[in-house]
Design a protein around this motif. Structure first.
Motif, mmCIF file in Angstrom:
data_model
loop_
_atom_site.group_PDB
_atom_site.id
_atom_site.type_symbol
_atom_site.label_atom_id
_atom_site.label_comp_id
_atom_site.label_asym_id
_atom_site.label_seq_id
_atom_site.Cartn_x
_atom_site.Cartn_y
_atom_site.Cartn_z
ATOM 1 N N LYS A 122 -7.530 8.537 -1.414
ATOM 2 C CA LYS A 122 -7.261 9.758 -0.906
ATOM 3 C C LYS A 122 -6.871 9.537 0.617
ATOM 4 C CE LYS A 122 -9.080 12.867 -3.641
ATOM 5 N NZ LYS A 122 -8.310 14.285 -3.786
ATOM 6 N N GLY A 123 -5.899 10.279 1.173
ATOM 7 C CA GLY A 123 -5.285 10.362 2.502
ATOM 8 C C GLY A 123 -4.190 9.587 2.485
ATOM 9 N N PRO A 124 -3.642 9.145 3.732
ATOM 10 C CA PRO A 124 -2.316 8.456 3.611
ATOM 11 C C PRO A 124 -2.354 7.073 3.236
ATOM 12 C CG PRO A 124 -3.237 9.092 5.784
ATOM 13 C CD PRO A 124 -4.160 9.595 4.901
ATOM 14 N N ILE A 125 -3.198 6.672 2.406
ATOM 15 C CA ILE A 125 -3.587 5.098 2.503
ATOM 16 C C ILE A 125 -2.832 4.577 1.220
ATOM 17 C CG2 ILE A 125 -5.247 3.421 2.062
ATOM 18 C CD1 ILE A 125 -5.554 5.161 4.608
ATOM 19 N N ASN A 126 -1.965 3.551 1.313
ATOM 20 C CA ASN A 126 -1.004 3.011 0.416
ATOM 21 C C ASN A 126 -2.081 2.383 -0.851
ATOM 22 O OD1 ASN A 126 0.443 1.478 -1.465
ATOM 23 N ND2 ASN A 126 1.822 1.223 0.390
ATOM 24 N N SER A 127 -1.768 2.667 -2.089
ATOM 25 C CA SER A 127 -2.744 2.163 -3.145
ATOM 26 C C SER A 127 -2.495 0.743 -3.192
ATOM 27 C CB SER A 127 -2.749 2.994 -4.368
ATOM 28 O OG SER A 127 -1.435 2.767 -5.030
ATOM 29 N N ASN A 128 -1.446 0.231 -2.711
ATOM 30 C CA ASN A 128 -0.915 -1.257 -2.982
ATOM 31 C C ASN A 128 -1.920 -2.071 -2.065
ATOM 32 O OD1 ASN A 128 1.108 -0.952 -4.758
ATOM 33 N ND2 ASN A 128 2.529 -0.504 -3.284
ATOM 34 N N SER A 129 -2.777 -1.605 -1.083
ATOM 35 C CA SER A 129 -3.579 -2.344 -0.267
ATOM 36 C C SER A 129 -4.712 -2.646 -0.911
ATOM 37 C CB SER A 129 -3.780 -1.624 1.151
ATOM 38 O OG SER A 129 -4.534 -0.333 0.766
ATOM 39 N N THR A 130 -5.124 -2.133 -1.939
ATOM 40 C CA THR A 130 -6.362 -2.138 -2.777
ATOM 41 C C THR A 130 -6.773 -3.691 -2.918
ATOM 42 O OG1 THR A 130 -6.001 -0.026 -3.715
ATOM 43 C CG2 THR A 130 -7.883 -1.479 -4.589
#
Length: 91
Positions: free
Chosen positions: A34-42
């Motif tokens: 959620k929010g402006p977080i890149n899912s690639n950082s997971t």
């Protein structure tokens, strides 16, 4: 689990200063963001939590916090899920 995670993420974003969150499984795959977080950082977030837990393997998983002058990122692994919460430090 998806509804519970969705509800948790929505609730986290109502916390003052929190602007994003991401959750991943034990393999580093994104379960939700959620929010402006890149899912690639997971994957990186999950790897950080995993490596930090190696410092004291017989203890509870540690909480890892990164911060600069304006933002913080708090990472913790709880069982099969790792989460990161992003917060603005400015009022």
């Amino acid at each position: 689990m998806e509804k519970n995670l969705e509800h948790l993420m929505d609730e986290l974003l109502t916390t003052p200063g929190v602007y994003g969150c991401v959750f991943g499984n034990q393999h580093g795959l994104c379960l939700g963001t959620k929010g402006p977080i890149n899912s690639n950082s997971t994957g990186v977030i999950c790897a950080i939590a995993k490596e930090a837990s190696k410092l004291e393997p017989n203890s509870k998983p540690p909480v890892v916090q990164f911060e600069n002058d304006t933002h913080s990122c708090t990472i913790q692994n709880l069982g099969n899920v790792t989460g990161a919460i992003f917060k603005s430090l400015q009022s």
